[in-house]
Design a protein around this motif. Structure first.
Motif, PDB file in Angstrom:
ATOM      1  N   TRP A 166     -23.468  -9.977 -17.864  1.00  0.00           N
ATOM      2  CA  TRP A 166     -22.142  -9.087 -17.974  1.00  0.00           C
ATOM      3  C   TRP A 166     -21.420  -9.685 -18.923  1.00  0.00           C
ATOM      4  O   TRP A 166     -20.833  -9.018 -19.739  1.00  0.00           O
ATOM      5  CB  TRP A 166     -21.433  -9.218 -16.405  1.00  0.00           C
ATOM      6  N   VAL A 167     -21.297 -11.080 -18.885  1.00  0.00           N
ATOM      7  CA  VAL A 167     -20.475 -11.844 -20.192  1.00  0.00           C
ATOM      8  C   VAL A 167     -21.250 -11.459 -21.384  1.00  0.00           C
ATOM      9  O   VAL A 167     -20.549 -11.157 -22.321  1.00  0.00           O
ATOM     10  CB  VAL A 167     -20.504 -13.269 -19.594  1.00  0.00           C
ATOM     11  N   ASN A 168     -22.442 -11.579 -21.484  1.00  0.00           N
ATOM     12  CA  ASN A 168     -23.427 -11.328 -22.805  1.00  0.00           C
ATOM     13  C   ASN A 168     -22.955 -10.268 -23.248  1.00  0.00           C
ATOM     14  O   ASN A 168     -22.536  -9.734 -24.487  1.00  0.00           O
ATOM     15  CB  ASN A 168     -24.796 -11.685 -22.490  1.00  0.00           C
ATOM     16  N   VAL A 169     -23.127  -9.011 -22.438  1.00  0.00           N
ATOM     17  CA  VAL A 169     -23.308  -7.653 -22.824  1.00  0.00           C
ATOM     18  C   VAL A 169     -21.766  -7.300 -23.083  1.00  0.00           C
ATOM     19  O   VAL A 169     -21.633  -6.677 -24.082  1.00  0.00           O
ATOM     20  CB  VAL A 169     -23.888  -6.810 -21.739  1.00  0.00           C
ATOM     21  N   MET A 170     -20.927  -7.550 -22.288  1.00  0.00           N
ATOM     22  CA  MET A 170     -19.556  -7.125 -22.393  1.00  0.00           C
ATOM     23  C   MET A 170     -18.823  -7.697 -23.790  1.00  0.00           C
ATOM     24  O   MET A 170     -18.229  -6.974 -24.392  1.00  0.00           O
ATOM     25  CB  MET A 170     -18.673  -7.191 -21.161  1.00  0.00           C
ATOM     26  N   LEU A 171     -19.174  -9.083 -23.856  1.00  0.00           N
ATOM     27  CA  LEU A 171     -18.408  -9.450 -25.209  1.00  0.00           C
ATOM     28  C   LEU A 171     -19.107  -9.020 -26.307  1.00  0.00           C
ATOM     29  O   LEU A 171     -18.483  -9.068 -27.474  1.00  0.00           O
ATOM     30  CB  LEU A 171     -18.538 -10.970 -24.912  1.00  0.00           C
TER      31      LEU A 171
END
Length: 300
Positions: free
Chosen positions: A166-171
């Motif tokens: 989630w952190v990776n994809v959203m950022l």
């Protein structure tokens, strides 16, 4: 419907299980063309996915070739899939398909959780066709995303891994769409007041005509937006996520939520988001280095 004769492509991006199907369904009711045929509705999305079958198959083949999953937590995975922009066959296929869709109208919306992995490819094809591209990113609190993913995608991937993704994809989504017409929409806000959200994002998406909703359309959308379908309302005690990842998520959630308010797009906001992405990349590199024995043991 744009009133200017300008063709527009709206890409619904971000991680899966975030309310993207709901948003796309609303856009379809407002007059955006959703390419056909669509993936059939099922128990995971009883109101429909709003995903073109051709697009899902196209992306899935590209992902498999690169061994990248929808919820991939590896920062460098975006470099692998982004290289598809130089794949002549992929460019030709997508450009041809996209051109066909505009025979149905000047405003086309495409949704698939896999799109974010191939944004340079989509942007190139849209530019070749002289189509303006805009982006809509749904924001749903990660604990709800994780429990929904666990229920519908299975337990093959851990909560911790999905939380990191989630952190990776959203950022990465935020950084890749920066500078283009775009809007961020909180899932909660869309459920409770969809018309206010449509009015808010019409300007940023260069689609002011969306702000005028006919009464019949309003009635149809009111029936379509069903808050009871929000079936994953949980807190952190319901998911198994390390404190370090949870702390990162809390920071990133606040930063991304800030983009939903007037004036939220600013150089200061971008600096904070870039710092968060840098921090995540360092974190992942450290974890990957420590876990080398596990990686070696898992190799075929």
């Amino acid at each position: 419907m744009s009133g200017e004769g300008k063709r527009r492509l709206l890409l619904v991006v971000g991680i899966g299980r975030s309310g993207t199907s709901l948003f796309t369904g609303i856009m379809g009711q407002l007059g955006w063309y959703v390419p056909q045929p669509e993936v059939q509705a099922d128990d995971t999305n009883p109101r429909g996915f709003g995903e073109p079958t051709w697009v899902v198959d196209f992306h899935t083949a590209l992902q498999r070739a690169q061994r990248v999953t929808n919820m991939d937590s590896r920062p460098h995975a975006f470099g692998q899939t982004g290289a598809a922009v130089d794949d002549r066959a992929a460019v030709s296929r997508l450009r041809s398909w996209l051109s066909e869709q505009f025979a149905n109208g000047d405003n086309v919306v495409v949704k698939d959780p896999r799109i974010v992995w191939f944004l340079p490819l989509w942007q190139r094809c849209a530019a070749d066709l002289d189509v303006e591209t805009s982006f809509a990113t749904m924001l749903r609190y990660p604990t709800e995303v994780l429990t929904s993913a666990r229920k519908w995608y299975g337990s093959w991937q851990s909560d911790a891994s999905r939380a990191a993704s989630w952190v990776n994809v959203m950022l990465q989504t935020e950084q890749l769409t920066r500078g283009a017409p775009r809007a961020f929409i909180r899932y909660d806000d869309l459920l409770t007041s969809w018309e206010a959200q449509v009015s808010r994002i019409a300007g940023p998406l260069h689609s002011d005509w969306m702000g005028e909703v006919p009464e019949q359309t309003r009635t149809t959308i009111n029936a379509f937006v069903d808050p009871s379908l929000r079936r994953s309302q949980v807190g952190w005690d319901e998911v198994d996520v390390p404190d370090d990842v949870r702390d990162m998520i809390d920071v990133v959630w606040e930063q991304l939520s800030g983009l939903t308010i007037p004036g939220g797009e600013s150089s200061e906001a971008y600096h904070r988001l870039d710092s968060s992405l840098d921090n995540y990349r360092r974190f992942y590199a450290e974890v990957e280095a420590v876990a080398q024995s596990s990686i070696h043991a898992a190799r075929r």
